[in-house]
Design a protein around this motif. Structure first.
Motif, short mmCIF file in Angstrom:
data_model
loop_
_atom_site.label_atom_id
_atom_site.label_comp_id
_atom_site.label_asym_id
_atom_site.label_seq_id
_atom_site.Cartn_x
_atom_site.Cartn_y
_atom_site.Cartn_z
N THR A 23 18.60 -5.88 -3.06
CA THR A 23 19.65 -5.58 -2.09
C THR A 23 20.07 -6.84 -1.35
N VAL A 24 19.25 -7.88 -1.34
CA VAL A 24 19.64 -9.12 -0.66
C VAL A 24 20.67 -9.90 -1.47
N VAL A 25 20.71 -9.66 -2.77
CA VAL A 25 21.71 -10.23 -3.66
C VAL A 25 22.05 -9.19 -4.71
N LYS A 26 23.14 -9.41 -5.44
CA LYS A 26 23.48 -8.52 -6.54
C LYS A 26 22.72 -8.96 -7.79
N ALA A 27 21.58 -8.35 -8.00
CA ALA A 27 20.74 -8.70 -9.14
C ALA A 27 19.87 -7.51 -9.50
N THR A 28 19.53 -7.45 -10.78
CA THR A 28 18.71 -6.36 -11.30
C THR A 28 17.63 -6.93 -12.20
N LEU A 29 16.49 -6.28 -12.20
CA LEU A 29 15.41 -6.61 -13.14
C LEU A 29 15.23 -5.42 -14.07
N GLN A 30 15.34 -5.68 -15.37
CA GLN A 30 15.12 -4.64 -16.37
C GLN A 30 13.85 -4.98 -17.16
N GLU A 44 0.81 -1.22 0.00
CA GLU A 44 0.00 0.00 0.00
C GLU A 44 0.85 1.27 0.00
N ASP A 45 2.13 1.15 0.38
CA ASP A 45 3.01 2.31 0.38
C ASP A 45 3.77 2.48 -0.93
N GLY A 46 3.53 1.56 -1.88
CA GLY A 46 4.23 1.65 -3.14
C GLY A 46 5.57 0.97 -3.17
N ASN A 47 5.90 0.18 -2.13
CA ASN A 47 7.13 -0.60 -2.14
C ASN A 47 6.95 -1.80 -3.07
N LEU A 48 7.94 -2.08 -3.89
CA LEU A 48 7.87 -3.17 -4.87
C LEU A 48 8.55 -4.43 -4.35
N PHE A 49 8.03 -5.59 -4.77
CA PHE A 49 8.56 -6.88 -4.35
C PHE A 49 8.57 -7.83 -5.55
N ALA A 50 9.57 -8.71 -5.56
CA ALA A 50 9.68 -9.71 -6.61
C ALA A 50 9.77 -11.08 -5.97
N GLN A 51 8.99 -12.04 -6.50
CA GLN A 51 8.95 -13.38 -5.92
C GLN A 51 9.17 -14.41 -7.01
N LEU A 52 10.26 -15.18 -6.87
CA LEU A 52 10.55 -16.28 -7.78
C LEU A 52 9.79 -17.51 -7.32
N THR A 53 9.38 -18.35 -8.23
CA THR A 53 8.64 -19.57 -7.91
C THR A 53 9.30 -20.35 -6.77
N GLY A 54 8.50 -20.68 -5.75
CA GLY A 54 8.99 -21.51 -4.65
C GLY A 54 9.79 -20.76 -3.60
N GLN A 55 9.92 -19.43 -3.75
CA GLN A 55 10.69 -18.66 -2.79
C GLN A 55 9.82 -17.55 -2.20
N GLN A 56 10.31 -16.97 -1.10
CA GLN A 56 9.62 -15.83 -0.54
C GLN A 56 9.88 -14.61 -1.41
N ALA A 57 9.11 -13.56 -1.22
CA ALA A 57 9.29 -12.34 -1.99
C ALA A 57 10.37 -11.47 -1.37
N PHE A 58 11.12 -10.77 -2.21
CA PHE A 58 12.15 -9.85 -1.75
C PHE A 58 11.84 -8.45 -2.27
N GLN A 59 12.14 -7.46 -1.46
CA GLN A 59 11.92 -6.09 -1.88
C GLN A 59 12.93 -5.70 -2.96
N VAL A 60 12.45 -4.95 -3.94
CA VAL A 60 13.31 -4.41 -4.99
C VAL A 60 13.09 -2.90 -5.03
N PHE A 61 14.12 -2.18 -5.49
CA PHE A 61 14.10 -0.72 -5.43
C PHE A 61 14.23 -0.14 -6.84
N PRO A 62 13.35 0.79 -7.21
CA PRO A 62 13.40 1.37 -8.55
C PRO A 62 14.62 2.27 -8.74
N LYS A 63 15.32 2.05 -9.83
CA LYS A 63 16.40 2.95 -10.22
C LYS A 63 15.89 3.93 -11.26
N ASN A 64 14.94 3.45 -12.06
CA ASN A 64 14.17 4.30 -12.98
C ASN A 64 12.85 3.59 -13.21
N ASP A 65 12.04 4.07 -14.12
CA ASP A 65 10.70 3.49 -14.27
C ASP A 65 10.71 2.10 -14.89
#
Length: 479
Positions: free
Chosen positions: A446-453, A419-440
């Protein structure tokens, strides 16, 4: 507790001749470089050749920065609780009260497929039991706090199939260690908390260590307890985990122990190492089983990526060397932890952090190892939260959905927002992790070195690419 995809870790506290007087200064230089903004928060300790050569306490137990972290500050150990749970099982095996080959139907006759799962499958994460942290929300009664017995009841009533035949492959599931803790209770006749206190913590003189529910401790403002914190991008501040609506599951599962739930200090973890070294808790030959390679049904070794998984310990050396390095990491909302042991040179490293998305403990450990060996220290980067931006509501909505891996339709990444606009990504079979926007169209973990484009076709977001470990994996949006 946290695991991730395609992750490779190589740790070594190898032998080296160092000047003892230079080591603390070099370590101080490392931690100063990582704490230039004053936001590094945790306890750190290094033992070399059996002697404590470095001990450092940084940051605060609370978001308001009123109580400094000290040697008495306790941290949630997350998955570093697993070697302790495994120790309880190994003690009972040593006493002849159970066997690693016992089928778990002996303890849980109502659990589906229990007659095919052995205790060693639970220890090795080869049981095929699904991860309770990835349950469908419809399975969770959000009006209550779950304990181990409640998790078992859901597994008994809801799980109609295993992910694979027990022993066929490795799959990290915290459900395994919930069941192990319940087995300890059944066999010993004690609560899991009492068993650990009487048979592990007290014999090891770990008098500040106990099973302490993290959220309950935070709400009670328990003294000498480091509250779990995470970065809140909209306010650009660190906040307690309970102020993030997406992390409500930490409250629902706050009564669970075995896979996590142990709270300890760096000093007590030093005593844990001493107890293992002196065989206070278990005979040496029996402890070696915890760091020995076992095999799957196909004869291949039980491996976690490129690493071997024993009884609650991870290691890189497949030989029967009883002095080899072994470790476990831990991650739970608010906490990142690592404990590394290497008996040959009596080396031991501890890192306990109560800000889970500031630094990865694995690169930190690698840097400490380089300092020990007087090698060039690899760069250890802190997350640069100044790069995180706040997206507009329409920009957030454009990213939400389910994305399917093009090479394996069973693998998906689900993007959600709270509800606060925080984003999360969840891979099959795993818990969700917060992700942070660098741009739109780009977010970073932050839990691992990985990026979603993310990418668009006709102005609509229809795909994302996961960038991690030099690989680019394409996922197509399916809904």
């Amino acid at each position: 507790m946290i695991r991730f995809f395609i992750s490779t870790v190589l740790l070594s506290l190898a032998a080296a001749i160092v000047q003892a007087q230079a080591l603390p200064e070099r370590l101080d230089s490392l931690f100063q470089s990582l704490n230039q903004d004053g936001e590094l928060s945790g306890a750190f300790m290094l033992v070399d050749h059996g002697k404590m050569v470095y001990e450092k306490y940084l940051g605060y137990e609370d978001a308001a920065k009123t109580t400094a972290i000290t040697a008495d500050s306790r941290f949630e150990l997350a998955s570093v609780s697993k070697p302790i749970t495994a120790m309880a099982i190994m003690q009972l095996e040593e006493q002849g009260k159970l066997a690693y080959g016992d089928f778990v139907s002996r303890f849980f006759p109502k659990l589906p497929f229990a007659s095919t799962i052995r205790i060693k499958d639970l220890l090795h994460h080869t049981s095929g039991i699904p991860e309770f942290l990835a349950w469908d929300e419809s399975w969770i009664d959000k009006s209550k706090v779950y304990d181990n017995r409640a998790v078992l009841e859901v597994l008994e009533s809801k799980v109609d199939s295993l992910l694979f035949q027990p022993g066929d492959r490795y799959y990290y599931s915290n459900s395994n260690y919930v069941l192990l803790a319940l087995i300890v209770e059944q066999v010993s006749g004690l609560s899991f908390a009492d068993y650990l206190r009487k048979q592990v913590f007290e014999p090891a003189s770990m008098l500040q260590t106990a099973l302490i529910p993290a959220q309950a401790a935070a709400h009670a403002k328990q003294k000498q307890y480091a509250q779990g914190l995470a970065y809140h991008a909209p306010s650009k501040t660190f906040k307690p985990i309970d102020q993030f609506s997406f992390f409500d599951y930490t409250r629902h599962f706050d009564g669970i122990s075995g896979p996590f739930g142990v709270a300890s200090t760096a000093q007590d973890l030093f005593k844990w190492n001493e107890a293992l070294k002196k065989n206070t808790l278990l005979k040496r030959d029996n402890f070696v089983k915890a760091i020995s390679v076992d095999t799957l049904n196909n004869g291949l070794p039980v491996k976690m990526g490129d690493l071997y998984y024993g009884f609650g310990w991870i290691f890189t050396d497949s030989t029967a060397n009883p002095e080899k390095m072994h470790f476990h990491t831990g991650g739970y909302p608010g906490y990142k932890v690592i404990v590394v042991r290497e008996d040959k040179n009596q080396r031991y490293f501890i890192a306990l952090l109560n800000k889970w998305n500031t630094i990865d403990v694995v690169p930190l450990t690698t840097a400490v190892n380089a300092i020990i060996q007087q090698r060039e220290v690899p760069e250890v980067t802190r997350e640069v939260f100044s790069e995180a931006i706040t997206l507009m509501e329409f920009q957030i909505k454009a990213l939400l959905g389910t994305y399917q891996f093009t090479l394996d339709p069973a693998l998906t990444i689900v993007i959600t927002a709270d509800e606060d606009g925080n984003l999360f990504a969840q891979l099959t079979g795993q818990q969700a992790f917060q992700v942070f926007p660098k741009n739109d169209l780009e977010v970073f973990y932050t839990v691992v070195k990985a990026t979603l484009q993310f990418s668009k076709t006709d102005q609509q977001v229809d795909a994302l690419t996961l960038l991690q470990n030099g690989q680019k994996l394409l996922f197509k949006k399916i809904k």
